[in-house]
Design a protein around this motif. Sequence first.
Motif, PDB file in Angstrom:
ATOM      1  N   PRO A   1      -2.121  -0.317  -8.623  1.00 38.67           N
ATOM      2  CA  PRO A   1      -2.420  -0.213  -7.191  1.00 38.67           C
ATOM      3  C   PRO A   1      -3.674   0.606  -6.872  1.00 38.67           C
ATOM      4  CG  PRO A   1      -0.666   1.293  -7.749  1.00 38.67           C
ATOM      5  CD  PRO A   1      -0.994   0.535  -9.005  1.00 38.67           C
ATOM      6  N   GLY A   2      -4.837   0.037  -7.139  1.00 43.12           N
ATOM      7  CA  GLY A   2      -6.091   0.714  -6.820  1.00 43.12           C
ATOM      8  C   GLY A   2      -7.272   0.016  -7.471  1.00 43.12           C
TER       9      GLY A   2
ATOM     10  N   PRO B   1      -1.296 -15.411 -11.231  1.00 37.65           N
ATOM     11  CA  PRO B   1      -1.371 -13.970 -11.479  1.00 37.65           C
ATOM     12  C   PRO B   1      -0.250 -13.165 -10.816  1.00 37.65           C
ATOM     13  CG  PRO B   1      -3.041 -14.623  -9.902  1.00 37.65           C
ATOM     14  CD  PRO B   1      -2.402 -15.880 -10.409  1.00 37.65           C
ATOM     15  N   ASN B   2       0.172 -12.128 -11.499  1.00 33.70           N
ATOM     16  CA  ASN B   2       1.170 -11.184 -11.014  1.00 33.70           C
ATOM     17  C   ASN B   2       0.565  -9.800 -11.186  1.00 33.70           C
ATOM     18  OD1 ASN B   2       3.276  -9.370 -10.696  1.00 33.70           O
ATOM     19  ND2 ASN B   2       4.759 -10.668 -11.720  1.00 33.70           N
ATOM     20  N   GLY B   3       0.278  -9.123 -10.082  1.00 38.10           N
ATOM     21  CA  GLY B   3      -0.333  -7.801 -10.148  1.00 38.10           C
ATOM     22  C   GLY B   3      -0.472  -7.220  -8.752  1.00 38.10           C
ATOM     23  N   TRP B   4      -1.417  -6.319  -8.597  1.00 34.97           N
ATOM     24  CA  TRP B   4      -1.584  -5.547  -7.366  1.00 34.97           C
ATOM     25  C   TRP B   4      -2.825  -5.988  -6.606  1.00 34.97           C
ATOM     26  CZ3 TRP B   4       1.962  -1.898  -5.791  1.00 34.97           C
ATOM     27  CH2 TRP B   4       2.960  -1.578  -6.724  1.00 34.97           C
ATOM     28  N   VAL B   5      -2.683  -6.103  -5.273  1.00 31.59           N
ATOM     29  CA  VAL B   5      -3.799  -6.461  -4.401  1.00 31.59           C
ATOM     30  C   VAL B   5      -3.808  -5.552  -3.181  1.00 31.59           C
ATOM     31  CG1 VAL B   5      -3.806  -8.892  -5.131  1.00 31.59           C
ATOM     32  CG2 VAL B   5      -2.500  -8.205  -3.108  1.00 31.59           C
ATOM     33  N   SER B   6      -4.953  -5.452  -2.552  1.00 37.12           N
ATOM     34  CA  SER B   6      -5.064  -4.683  -1.316  1.00 37.12           C
ATOM     35  C   SER B   6      -4.356  -5.429  -0.195  1.00 37.12           C
ATOM     36  CB  SER B   6      -6.533  -4.486  -0.950  1.00 37.12           C
ATOM     37  OG  SER B   6      -6.638  -3.903   0.333  1.00 37.12           O
ATOM     38  N   GLY B   7      -3.474  -4.733   0.519  1.00 30.43           N
ATOM     39  CA  GLY B   7      -2.744  -5.316   1.629  1.00 30.43           C
ATOM     40  C   GLY B   7      -3.621  -5.691   2.799  1.00 30.43           C
TER      41      GLY B   7
END
Length: 111
Positions: free
Chosen positions: A50-51, A95-101
């Motif tokens: 997350p970043g 893809p499975n991961g973190w993105v900016s909301g």
Amino acid sequence: MLRPLAALVLVLAPSLAAAGDCTGHVVGVRPLSQYNHAAGNGFLAVRTGPGTQYPQLGELYLGDEIAVWAREGGWYQVQCMSGRCLNPLWGQPNPNGWVSGRYLSVGGVCP
């Protein structure tokens, strides 16, 4: 056999949201016609954490449908459900991961 108090607790206990009950779409990124990986245009980077300091592992595109699994600050852990993200221009499919909301429109029971 349940005792009356135990049965009452089961009935009154709020149901918790299951992961993936929150879905949404990618918004606010340039259209695929303006895709340029080097310049960072036309996609939303999917990261390992997350970043922005975390490595990019995939991409989501305008309109792609996602499931949200977790939230940490303004970052969401997502999984591609449908759209161009199933066959990306760069990175792993689905893809499975973190993105900016900031680039998501989400609804449902969200974390």
